[in-house]
Design an enzyme around this catalytic site. Sequence first.
Site, short mmCIF file in Angstrom:
data_model
loop_
_atom_site.label_atom_id
_atom_site.label_comp_id
_atom_site.label_asym_id
_atom_site.label_seq_id
_atom_site.Cartn_x
_atom_site.Cartn_y
_atom_site.Cartn_z
N GLU A 38 8.42 6.03 6.89
CA GLU A 38 8.80 4.69 6.42
C GLU A 38 10.31 4.67 6.19
OE1 GLU A 38 7.19 4.14 2.50
OE2 GLU A 38 7.44 1.95 2.52
N LYS A 107 4.64 -4.49 6.23
CA LYS A 107 3.88 -3.92 5.11
C LYS A 107 3.29 -5.02 4.23
CE LYS A 107 4.38 -0.21 1.64
NZ LYS A 107 5.30 0.82 1.11
N CYS A 140 2.54 3.75 4.11
CA CYS A 140 2.55 4.41 2.81
C CYS A 140 1.45 3.96 1.85
CB CYS A 140 3.95 4.27 2.18
SG CYS A 140 4.26 5.51 0.89
#
Lengths: 261, 261
Positions: A38, A107, A140
């Site tokens: 990321e 995300k 993540c």
Amino acid sequence: MRIAVVQTNPVFGQVGSNVREAVSLMEGANADLFVLPELFNTGYNFVNKEEVEHLSESVTGETFRAISGLAKRKSCYIVYGFVEKADRLYNSAALAGPGGLIGLYRKIHLYYRENLFFAAGNMGFPVFDLPLGKIGMMICFHRMYPESARTLALQGVDLIAHPSNLVMPYCPDAMVTRCLENRVFAATANRIGRENRGGTDLTYIGKSEIVSPRGEILARMKEEETGVSCVEVDLAMAQNKRINEYNDLFLGRKTEQYRLS
Amino acid sequence: MRIAVVQTNPVFGQVGSNVREAVSLMEGANADLFVLPELFNTGYNFVNKEEVEHLSESVTGETFRAISGLAKRKSCYIVYGFVEKADRLYNSAALAGPGGLIGLYRKIHLYYRENLFFAAGNMGFPVFDLPLGKIGMMICFHRMYPESARTLALQGVDLIAHPSNLVMPYCPDAMVTRCLENRVFAATANRIGRENRGGTDLTYIGKSEIVSPRGEILARMKEEETGVSCVEVDLAMAQNKRINEYNDLFLGRKTEQYRLS
């Protein structure tokens, strides 16, 4: 085919050298798909939104040009995280291939102070049907939401590319559960190093890993090394959801008995 | 309040002595809620449906009478697994309290040869609002389906009572992920011992455990011991889904971005 996770040690804000570090590591390795961490090009621990804005790029910006150039030269696919400048700022992951940009993921589940800096993703969980298999992305903190991997797996992905900046020690083991419950591969690329900025002190735990649909940890890197870890896998294995002669994990879902809204 | 898992070593088919073993272990302990293994009174490794039928009981049968008698004497709650004889045969768990029968759960996700012997549960995932907190039940293989714990947690349970007959080594760690992702307590009661019957040889791995909403393993028993493991907990802790000042795990669910049907 060969799947690789790339574990890097970015220096905050040094986009040029961070990208060069990652490109150099991939130049020295041989894989069909590389997964990078990321925000691998910028670092993670932003102090304010001005920094985020300053380090953001369009999806076809300088980082993309360097990564897609490599993907073309090596005839491979690369997933990497970056700050995307679009109508708003997103914590995004892009998928580049030999022919250029293939896809983008923004995300959805933002963690902690990311909520101050980024807009939440608004593109769902797209799936990309590559010659090597079906690939989806999540970033993540998504490991915490079983709906993320489930949504991808129910759409048929063989592998979840999972760029991360993991800090908590239980994170890598959580991906074993995600792979087992969905019978998919996952490639979690994490960074190492420490970022102590603006009163927030983060140490990233490395342990980039590749996990099989049976929950086997095919590769797990150390806490303090940088490098590339590759494994040879048959992604088609993820299409078989049977775990024994009586149980098919997906046919066995009892959606009428769940309450998930 | 005090929560306990009871780890037993049942002998196949010996209902009377299996129940006495469990009652004796609980007599010697002090807890507000005891959780016993799946099918703790009969054993697990059935060879044919006639055996299942023969060892089945109504929900108010002899096993219930022994367990509820103890719940009354000790003024506690007890969750236990048994073969339920009703319109069909179910792999069920019952919740008994000081006043008698409180609730029933019928296993929805049947594992392996259970599919030959039992009808799938048809009562959803009921939730029971006890003086000590909100309790739900799921049985063994349900750990593999994130929808099971999620359905219970979204209905507000503080603790998942999880009678089990675990065989695979990764099972106990999977419950850590379930607790973390739902911010609930879980009490997984497993058995020990080996059942080699009809060509199927099963060794149960013990490791009964109690896990907190933070994923802490508050208690984990050994692989070969029988006994009771108790912990003092504040179940109300599970009602707080905030993991930091920016993230509430449940408010942060993005149901419009998932595809789970």
